[in-house]
Every structure is written in C-alpha cells, then in structure tokens.
Design a protein around this motif. Structure first.
Motif, PDB file in Angstrom:
ATOM      1  N   ASP A   1       0.966  -1.267  -0.188  1.00  0.00           N
ATOM      2  CA  ASP A   1       0.082   0.018  -0.154  1.00  0.00           C
ATOM      3  C   ASP A   1       0.814   1.447   0.082  1.00  0.00           C
ATOM      4  OD1 ASP A   1       0.975   0.620   2.788  1.00  0.00           O
ATOM      5  OD2 ASP A   1      -0.909  -0.517   3.414  1.00  0.00           O
ATOM      6  N   HIS A   2       0.158   2.479   0.182  1.00  0.00           N
ATOM      7  CA  HIS A   2       0.796   3.682   0.132  1.00  0.00           C
ATOM      8  C   HIS A   2       1.885   3.853   1.089  1.00  0.00           C
ATOM      9  CE1 HIS A   2      -1.840   4.433   3.335  1.00  0.00           C
ATOM     10  NE2 HIS A   2      -1.239   5.439   3.748  1.00  0.00           N
ATOM     11  N   THR A   3       1.893   2.920   2.219  1.00  0.00           N
ATOM     12  CA  THR A   3       2.733   3.225   3.300  1.00  0.00           C
ATOM     13  C   THR A   3       4.280   2.627   3.008  1.00  0.00           C
ATOM     14  OG1 THR A   3       2.357   1.105   4.535  1.00  0.00           O
ATOM     15  CG2 THR A   3       1.241   3.344   5.148  1.00  0.00           C
ATOM     16  N   ASN A   4       4.324   1.565   1.933  1.00  0.00           N
ATOM     17  CA  ASN A   4       5.447   0.783   1.801  1.00  0.00           C
ATOM     18  C   ASN A   4       5.749   0.376   0.111  1.00  0.00           C
ATOM     19  OD1 ASN A   4       3.797  -1.315   1.078  1.00  0.00           O
ATOM     20  ND2 ASN A   4       3.637  -2.123   3.045  1.00  0.00           N
ATOM     21  N   ALA A   5       4.764   1.051  -0.802  1.00  0.00           N
ATOM     22  CA  ALA A   5       5.137   0.595  -2.031  1.00  0.00           C
ATOM     23  C   ALA A   5       6.540   1.000  -2.663  1.00  0.00           C
ATOM     24  CB  ALA A   5       3.973   1.121  -2.960  1.00  0.00           C
ATOM     25  N   GLN A   6       7.106   2.032  -2.096  1.00  0.00           N
ATOM     26  CA  GLN A   6       8.281   2.304  -2.456  1.00  0.00           C
ATOM     27  C   GLN A   6       9.425   1.288  -2.243  1.00  0.00           C
ATOM     28  OE1 GLN A   6       6.989   3.593   0.270  1.00  0.00           O
ATOM     29  NE2 GLN A   6       8.398   3.390   1.748  1.00  0.00           N
ATOM     30  N   ARG A   7       9.284   0.473  -1.299  1.00  0.00           N
ATOM     31  CA  ARG A   7      10.171  -0.656  -0.950  1.00  0.00           C
ATOM     32  C   ARG A   7      10.038  -1.412  -2.183  1.00  0.00           C
ATOM     33  NH1 ARG A   7       8.402  -3.471   4.112  1.00  0.00           N
ATOM     34  NH2 ARG A   7       9.933  -4.937   3.529  1.00  0.00           N
ATOM     35  N   LEU A   8       8.814  -2.049  -2.785  1.00  0.00           N
ATOM     36  CA  LEU A   8       9.027  -2.745  -4.112  1.00  0.00           C
ATOM     37  C   LEU A   8       9.780  -2.211  -5.293  1.00  0.00           C
ATOM     38  CD1 LEU A   8       8.266  -5.388  -5.524  1.00  0.00           C
ATOM     39  CD2 LEU A   8       5.880  -4.228  -5.953  1.00  0.00           C
ATOM     40  N   ARG A   9       9.546  -0.742  -5.231  1.00  0.00           N
ATOM     41  CA  ARG A   9      10.360  -0.038  -6.412  1.00  0.00           C
ATOM     42  C   ARG A   9      11.770  -0.499  -6.122  1.00  0.00           C
ATOM     43  NH1 ARG A   9       6.765   5.366  -6.666  1.00  0.00           N
ATOM     44  NH2 ARG A   9       4.965   4.374  -7.814  1.00  0.00           N
ATOM     45  N   ARG A  10      12.274  -0.062  -4.983  1.00  0.00           N
ATOM     46  CA  ARG A  10      13.586   0.064  -4.463  1.00  0.00           C
ATOM     47  C   ARG A  10      14.142  -1.475  -4.780  1.00  0.00           C
ATOM     48  NH1 ARG A  10      13.418   0.851   0.852  1.00  0.00           N
ATOM     49  NH2 ARG A  10      12.531   2.776   0.454  1.00  0.00           N
ATOM     50  N   ALA A  11      13.424  -2.607  -4.237  1.00  0.00           N
ATOM     51  CA  ALA A  11      13.720  -3.809  -4.570  1.00  0.00           C
ATOM     52  C   ALA A  11      14.321  -4.301  -5.989  1.00  0.00           C
ATOM     53  CB  ALA A  11      12.778  -4.777  -3.989  1.00  0.00           C
ATOM     54  N   ALA A  12      13.092  -3.808  -6.996  1.00  0.00           N
ATOM     55  CA  ALA A  12      13.409  -3.978  -8.137  1.00  0.00           C
ATOM     56  C   ALA A  12      14.627  -3.155  -8.938  1.00  0.00           C
ATOM     57  CB  ALA A  12      12.209  -3.613  -9.287  1.00  0.00           C
ATOM     58  N   ARG A  13      14.766  -2.049  -8.485  1.00  0.00           N
ATOM     59  CA  ARG A  13      16.078  -1.206  -8.762  1.00  0.00           C
ATOM     60  C   ARG A  13      17.175  -1.709  -8.360  1.00  0.00           C
ATOM     61  NH1 ARG A  13      12.789   3.343  -7.169  1.00  0.00           N
ATOM     62  NH2 ARG A  13      14.203   3.534  -5.446  1.00  0.00           N
ATOM     63  N   GLN A  14      17.387  -2.261  -7.093  1.00  0.00           N
ATOM     64  CA  GLN A  14      18.569  -2.857  -6.886  1.00  0.00           C
ATOM     65  C   GLN A  14      18.641  -4.386  -7.164  1.00  0.00           C
ATOM     66  OE1 GLN A  14      17.826  -2.383  -2.239  1.00  0.00           O
ATOM     67  NE2 GLN A  14      18.574  -0.254  -2.484  1.00  0.00           N
ATOM     68  N   ALA A  15      17.851  -4.827  -7.738  1.00  0.00           N
ATOM     69  CA  ALA A  15      18.103  -6.187  -8.218  1.00  0.00           C
ATOM     70  C   ALA A  15      19.072  -6.409  -9.351  1.00  0.00           C
ATOM     71  CB  ALA A  15      16.814  -7.015  -8.701  1.00  0.00           C
ATOM     72  N   THR A  16      19.792  -7.222  -9.481  1.00  0.00           N
ATOM     73  CA  THR A  16      20.641  -7.503 -10.797  1.00  0.00           C
ATOM     74  C   THR A  16      19.979  -7.979 -11.837  1.00  0.00           C
ATOM     75  OG1 THR A  16      22.567  -7.929  -9.467  1.00  0.00           O
ATOM     76  CG2 THR A  16      22.800  -8.422 -11.694  1.00  0.00           C
ATOM     77  N   LEU A  17      19.668  -7.074 -12.930  1.00  0.00           N
ATOM     78  CA  LEU A  17      18.660  -7.671 -13.897  1.00  0.00           C
ATOM     79  C   LEU A  17      19.130  -7.260 -15.337  1.00  0.00           C
ATOM     80  CD1 LEU A  17      15.844  -8.852 -13.921  1.00  0.00           C
ATOM     81  CD2 LEU A  17      14.917  -6.262 -13.976  1.00  0.00           C
ATOM     82  N   PRO A  18      20.063  -8.142 -15.764  1.00  0.00           N
ATOM     83  CA  PRO A  18      20.569  -7.969 -17.208  1.00  0.00           C
ATOM     84  C   PRO A  18      19.653  -8.107 -18.272  1.00  0.00           C
ATOM     85  CG  PRO A  18      21.385  -9.952 -16.310  1.00  0.00           C
ATOM     86  CD  PRO A  18      20.451  -9.539 -15.285  1.00  0.00           C
ATOM     87  N   ALA A  19      19.790  -7.451 -19.385  1.00  0.00           N
ATOM     88  CA  ALA A  19      18.995  -7.364 -20.503  1.00  0.00           C
ATOM     89  C   ALA A  19      18.723  -9.125 -20.602  1.00  0.00           C
ATOM     90  CB  ALA A  19      19.675  -6.909 -21.581  1.00  0.00           C
ATOM     91  N   GLY A  20      17.464  -9.306 -21.129  1.00  0.00           N
ATOM     92  CA  GLY A  20      17.346 -10.836 -21.661  1.00  0.00           C
ATOM     93  C   GLY A  20      16.652 -11.558 -20.413  1.00  0.00           C
ATOM     94  N   ARG A  21      16.844 -10.965 -19.044  1.00  0.00           N
ATOM     95  CA  ARG A  21      16.799 -11.841 -18.133  1.00  0.00           C
ATOM     96  C   ARG A  21      15.115 -11.696 -17.765  1.00  0.00           C
ATOM     97  NH1 ARG A  21      18.211 -15.791 -14.714  1.00  0.00           N
ATOM     98  NH2 ARG A  21      18.320 -15.248 -12.630  1.00  0.00           N
TER      99      ARG A  21
END
Length: 106
Positions: A24-44
């Motif tokens: 929800d609005h109190t923690n949605a930024q945590r999901l965004r941060r987790a995705a940005r911090q994940a190693t996610l190369p092209a094609g993955r």
C-alpha cells in the motif's frame, strides 16, 4: 494490516521477487527499490510472485507498473505469478491484464 515482505531469489529461470503482506501507500516504494537494486541484465526474466500478497491499493498497482517499467528499460521481461482472483480482477478492471504477462507459475 499484514507487514510487507519482499524476498529476492535468483533461480536458473528467473530472478524472483516474492511479495507478501499488504502492498500500500506506506510501503510501495520498497517494491520499487527492490526492483531497482536487483541485478537484472538484458534478456533476464523478472518473476514477481504475488502468492503471498494479501492487499494491494492504487499505490501498490503503481509500484508494480514502476517495476515493469524499470525491467523494460534494462531489456528484461516481467511476469506476475501466483496472482489471486481478487488481484486478477483488479488488473482486469484497470486494463493492466493486457500490460502484464500473468501466469500461474514461473
């Protein structure tokens, strides 16, 4: 209110983000941060496992869109897995079922 947990697990097939609890609005930024911090190369493949999600408000939906946007910007693919009936209904009503690849399992 169920606390949000996000677990990142690399597998041979995909990088999995397991999302559980209330998104929800109190923690949605945590999901965004987790995705940005994940190693996610092209094609993955990034599999966002929503099997443990108990609640999602509009901020949570916006965070899911941001996760997809980030993945696409680095050339990765996104799939939502283990999506509840209520969450599928919400994605359908908002037209996001045509944006996200939704599967029963990764």
């Amino acid at each position: 209110m169920t606390p949000l947990t996000i677990t990142t697990s690399p597998t041979p097939a995909a990088l999995v983000l397991e999302v559980a609890g209330d998104l929800d609005h109190t923690n949605a930024q945590r999901l965004r941060r987790a995705a940005r911090q994940a190693t996610l190369p092209a094609g993955r493949l990034l599999a966002v496992d929503l099997g443990g999600l108990s609640f999602c408000d509009s901020s949570g939906i916006t965070a899911l869109i941001a996760v997809r946007s980030h993945a696409v910007s680095v050339g990765a693919r996104v799939v939502l897995v283990d999506v509840s009936v209520n969450m599928r209904r919400l994605l359908n009503m908002t037209g996001l079922d045509r944006v996200f690849d939704i599967r029963d399992a990764a």
